[in-house]
Enzyme design. Sequence first.
Site, short mmCIF file in Angstrom:
data_model
loop_
_atom_site.label_atom_id
_atom_site.label_comp_id
_atom_site.label_asym_id
_atom_site.label_seq_id
_atom_site.Cartn_x
_atom_site.Cartn_y
_atom_site.Cartn_z
N CYS A 177 -4.91 4.01 -11.15
CA CYS A 177 -4.76 3.24 -9.92
C CYS A 177 -3.27 3.05 -9.68
O CYS A 177 -2.58 2.46 -10.53
CB CYS A 177 -5.44 1.89 -10.11
SG CYS A 177 -5.25 0.74 -8.75
N ASN A 178 -2.77 3.56 -8.57
CA ASN A 178 -1.34 3.42 -8.27
C ASN A 178 -0.96 1.95 -8.10
O ASN A 178 0.11 1.51 -8.50
CB ASN A 178 -1.00 4.15 -6.96
CG ASN A 178 -1.13 5.64 -7.09
OD1 ASN A 178 -0.16 6.35 -7.27
ND2 ASN A 178 -2.35 6.15 -6.99
N THR A 179 -1.87 1.19 -7.48
CA THR A 179 -1.57 -0.22 -7.20
C THR A 179 -1.44 -1.00 -8.51
O THR A 179 -0.52 -1.82 -8.68
CB THR A 179 -2.68 -0.83 -6.33
OG1 THR A 179 -2.94 0.05 -5.23
CG2 THR A 179 -2.30 -2.19 -5.81
N HIS A 205 -7.87 6.84 -4.69
CA HIS A 205 -9.06 7.02 -3.85
C HIS A 205 -8.89 8.18 -2.87
O HIS A 205 -9.87 8.79 -2.45
CB HIS A 205 -9.34 5.76 -3.01
CG HIS A 205 -10.03 4.65 -3.75
ND1 HIS A 205 -9.42 3.93 -4.76
CD2 HIS A 205 -11.28 4.13 -3.62
CE1 HIS A 205 -10.26 3.01 -5.21
NE2 HIS A 205 -11.40 3.11 -4.53
N ASP A 249 -9.91 1.78 -12.71
CA ASP A 249 -9.40 1.70 -11.34
C ASP A 249 -10.03 0.47 -10.69
O ASP A 249 -11.02 -0.08 -11.21
CB ASP A 249 -9.77 2.98 -10.56
CG ASP A 249 -9.27 2.94 -9.12
OD1 ASP A 249 -8.19 2.37 -8.86
OD2 ASP A 249 -9.95 3.49 -8.23
N SER A 250 -9.52 0.11 -9.54
CA SER A 250 -10.12 -0.99 -8.78
C SER A 250 -11.51 -0.60 -8.30
O SER A 250 -12.26 -1.45 -7.85
CB SER A 250 -9.26 -1.30 -7.56
OG SER A 250 -9.22 -0.16 -6.73
N CYS A 268 -2.62 6.98 -3.71
CA CYS A 268 -3.74 6.11 -4.09
C CYS A 268 -4.83 7.02 -4.64
O CYS A 268 -5.13 8.05 -4.03
CB CYS A 268 -4.24 5.35 -2.86
SG CYS A 268 -5.78 4.46 -3.13
N TYR A 313 -7.59 -3.63 -4.48
CA TYR A 313 -6.47 -4.35 -5.12
C TYR A 313 -5.25 -4.36 -4.18
O TYR A 313 -4.37 -5.20 -4.33
CB TYR A 313 -6.04 -3.63 -6.41
CG TYR A 313 -6.89 -3.86 -7.64
CD1 TYR A 313 -8.13 -4.49 -7.58
CD2 TYR A 313 -6.43 -3.42 -8.88
CE1 TYR A 313 -8.89 -4.66 -8.74
CE2 TYR A 313 -7.18 -3.59 -10.04
CZ TYR A 313 -8.41 -4.21 -9.96
OH TYR A 313 -9.14 -4.38 -11.11
N GLY A 314 -5.21 -3.38 -3.28
CA GLY A 314 -4.01 -3.13 -2.49
C GLY A 314 -3.52 -4.31 -1.67
O GLY A 314 -2.34 -4.38 -1.32
N1 DGL Z 1 -7.22 3.41 -6.20
C1 DGL Z 1 -6.17 2.48 -6.08
C2 DGL Z 1 -4.81 3.04 -6.05
O1 DGL Z 1 -4.60 4.10 -6.58
C3 DGL Z 1 -6.36 1.13 -5.56
C4 DGL Z 1 -6.85 0.98 -4.20
C5 DGL Z 1 -7.13 -0.47 -3.91
O2 DGL Z 1 -7.92 -1.05 -4.63
O3 DGL Z 1 -6.54 -0.99 -2.96
O4 DGL Z 1 -3.91 2.44 -5.52
#
Ligand code: DGL
Length: 258
Positions: free
Chosen positions: A74-76, A185, A11-12, A183, A43-44
Amino acid sequence: MTNNNPIGVFDSGIGGTSIWKAIHDLLPNEKTIYLADSKNAPYGQKTKEEIVALSKKNVDFLIEKGCKIIVVACNTATTNAIRELRADYDIPFIGIEPAIKPAANNSKTQVIGILATKGTLNSELFNKTAEMFQNTTIIEQVGHGLVQLIEDGNLNSPEMTKLLESYLQPMIDANIDYLVLGCSHYPYLIPQIKKILPDHIQIIDSGEAVARQTQNVLREKVGLSDLAGSEPEFYVNSNPAVLESILEYKYPVVHKDF
Ligand code: DGL
């Protein structure tokens, strides 16, 4: 590559540990390696090209560790880079996307809310999926600032409560009955989100579904581990303190510059 090689998860930052936990609970015999690219979080806000490049760097690290499958927790990263990863590497990938389908299919009000990063909500993959549910009103909200507060260890700060209230109240006013956490997180925010949402609004995250999908793909393609379980490994490229605390100090975390 054998069935006893590890499952890689990245993940990020620390958020993907919500997915890692679901995998670890469902598949306790599997060796797992978790990589938190916290130095580059969030990452978003990054471009697709940047997200693809960071995702490849993470995958190279996990492949070097001998991983038999990689879970993009990580969804992003999934919505921006999984196609490129699948094209470039000869290893199965499991991705995570906002769970629009179960929310839209079960919604009685036909209004659902999605809280996710800008990178996810702007991605082609997310928008293609959302288009499939024309009969449902999808209220999209970027969770500006949430990931950074979590990465900084400010999970329960007044600032967090204020941001969450400002993102969720318009959804409540629009009569959503499902809130999708898009996300990895955000599951760590569930206790706070529950304080804001009325009881009848269901919260959906994708952790268990990703764990089951990982199990199915392992069965089909690489094989499940026949070890009697082994200690997970955690790597982070910034201060390990927040990751250690989110793991409740149960596992050592290695700081490594990658
Ligand atoms: N945990 C991440 C997600 O699922 C990334 C969040 C991020 O780094 O902006 O999108």
